[in-house]
Design a protein around this motif. Structure first.
Motif, PDB file in Angstrom:
ATOM      1  N   GLU A 118       0.836  -1.201   0.000  1.00 23.98           N
ATOM      2  CA  GLU A 118       0.000   0.000   0.000  1.00 23.98           C
ATOM      3  C   GLU A 118       0.871   1.252   0.000  1.00 23.98           C
ATOM      4  OE1 GLU A 118      -2.650  -0.506   3.339  1.00 23.98           O
ATOM      5  OE2 GLU A 118      -3.605  -2.254   2.421  1.00 23.98           O
ATOM      6  N   ASP A 148      -9.333  -3.779   6.135  1.00 23.00           N
ATOM      7  CA  ASP A 148     -10.407  -2.948   5.573  1.00 23.00           C
ATOM      8  C   ASP A 148     -10.501  -2.990   4.058  1.00 23.00           C
ATOM      9  OD1 ASP A 148     -11.369  -2.075   8.066  1.00 23.00           O
ATOM     10  OD2 ASP A 148      -9.803  -0.546   8.171  1.00 23.00           O
ATOM     11  N   TYR A 149     -10.237  -4.147   3.464  1.00 22.77           N
ATOM     12  CA  TYR A 149     -10.508  -4.324   2.044  1.00 22.77           C
ATOM     13  C   TYR A 149     -12.007  -4.558   1.889  1.00 22.77           C
ATOM     14  CZ  TYR A 149      -5.703  -4.215   0.555  1.00 22.77           C
ATOM     15  OH  TYR A 149      -4.435  -3.779   0.275  1.00 22.77           O
ATOM     16  N   THR A 150     -12.577  -4.004   0.840  1.00 22.08           N
ATOM     17  CA  THR A 150     -14.017  -4.092   0.593  1.00 22.08           C
ATOM     18  C   THR A 150     -14.300  -5.205  -0.404  1.00 22.08           C
ATOM     19  OG1 THR A 150     -14.266  -1.731   0.991  1.00 22.08           O
ATOM     20  CG2 THR A 150     -16.031  -2.815  -0.249  1.00 22.08           C
ATOM     21  N   LYS A 167      -9.204  -1.934  -1.980  1.00 24.56           N
ATOM     22  CA  LYS A 167      -8.998  -0.934  -0.926  1.00 24.56           C
ATOM     23  C   LYS A 167      -8.550   0.347  -1.594  1.00 24.56           C
ATOM     24  CE  LYS A 167      -6.646  -0.025   3.456  1.00 24.56           C
ATOM     25  NZ  LYS A 167      -5.754  -0.640   4.469  1.00 24.56           N
TER      26      LYS A 167
END
Length: 169
Positions: A118, A148-150, A167
């Motif tokens: 990231e 917090d990956y969607t 993300k």
């Protein structure tokens, strides 16, 4: 002793160690009753190709390679046909073939390489990271939730359905 962790591009000198780490991860998936990576992929040729294309990255601790991942800019054809919807349509990095050695499995190293990827993405003006995993890869699903990956939908790769995540950075 305080360990020093480095994130860097993989070299051909790393390929044997990377393949060993991938073999350990393949076996862990098998023992977890996951179908992921049980069909001859990834393999030594995959590692060689990743390194040649300069998309292979490692985390090393005290000069010992312990985690491997491919990081690919804008190139995952299967992602064009998602059953669902991505969060963004711009440039993105794909995290593929992430594998952690047995010696550090379960100690947060997969999370650490995601953080480094990231950071690398942001430094290069890329503000989206996409990843897919098997529906039965509990370890990766846990990490993606923690970071917090969607969940965006399903993609189809290597003859199988995969859960796709993104993300925004």
């Amino acid at each position: 002793m305080i360990s020093e962790i480095k994130f860097r591009k993989a070299t051909q000198d790393d390929s044997d160690k990377i393949w060993k780490i991938l073999q350990q991860a393949i076996e862990r998936r098998r023992l977890d009753n996951s179908q992921q990576w049980q069909n001859g992929y990834p393999n030594p040729e995959t590692v060689h190709s990743d390194i040649e294309k300069q998309i292979g990255y490692v985390l090393e601790e005290n000069d010992n390679v312990v985690v491997y991942s491919a990081v690919i800019l804008n190139d995952e054809p299967a992602y064009e046909n998602i059953e669902g919807k991505w969060l963004s349509d711009g440039d993105f990095n794909v995290v593929n073939r992430l594998a952690v050695s047995d010696e550090v499995a379960g100690k947060g190293y997969a999370t650490e390489i995601f953080r480094r990827i990231e950071d690398l993405s942001r430094q290069n003006g890329i503000f989206s990271v996409k990843v897919d995993t098997n529906f039965d890869n509990a370890a990766m699903l846990h990490i993606l939730k923690k970071l917090d990956y969607t969940y965006c939908g399903e993609v189809y790769l290597a003859g199988g359905e995969r859960k796709a995540f993104e993300k925004l950075l």
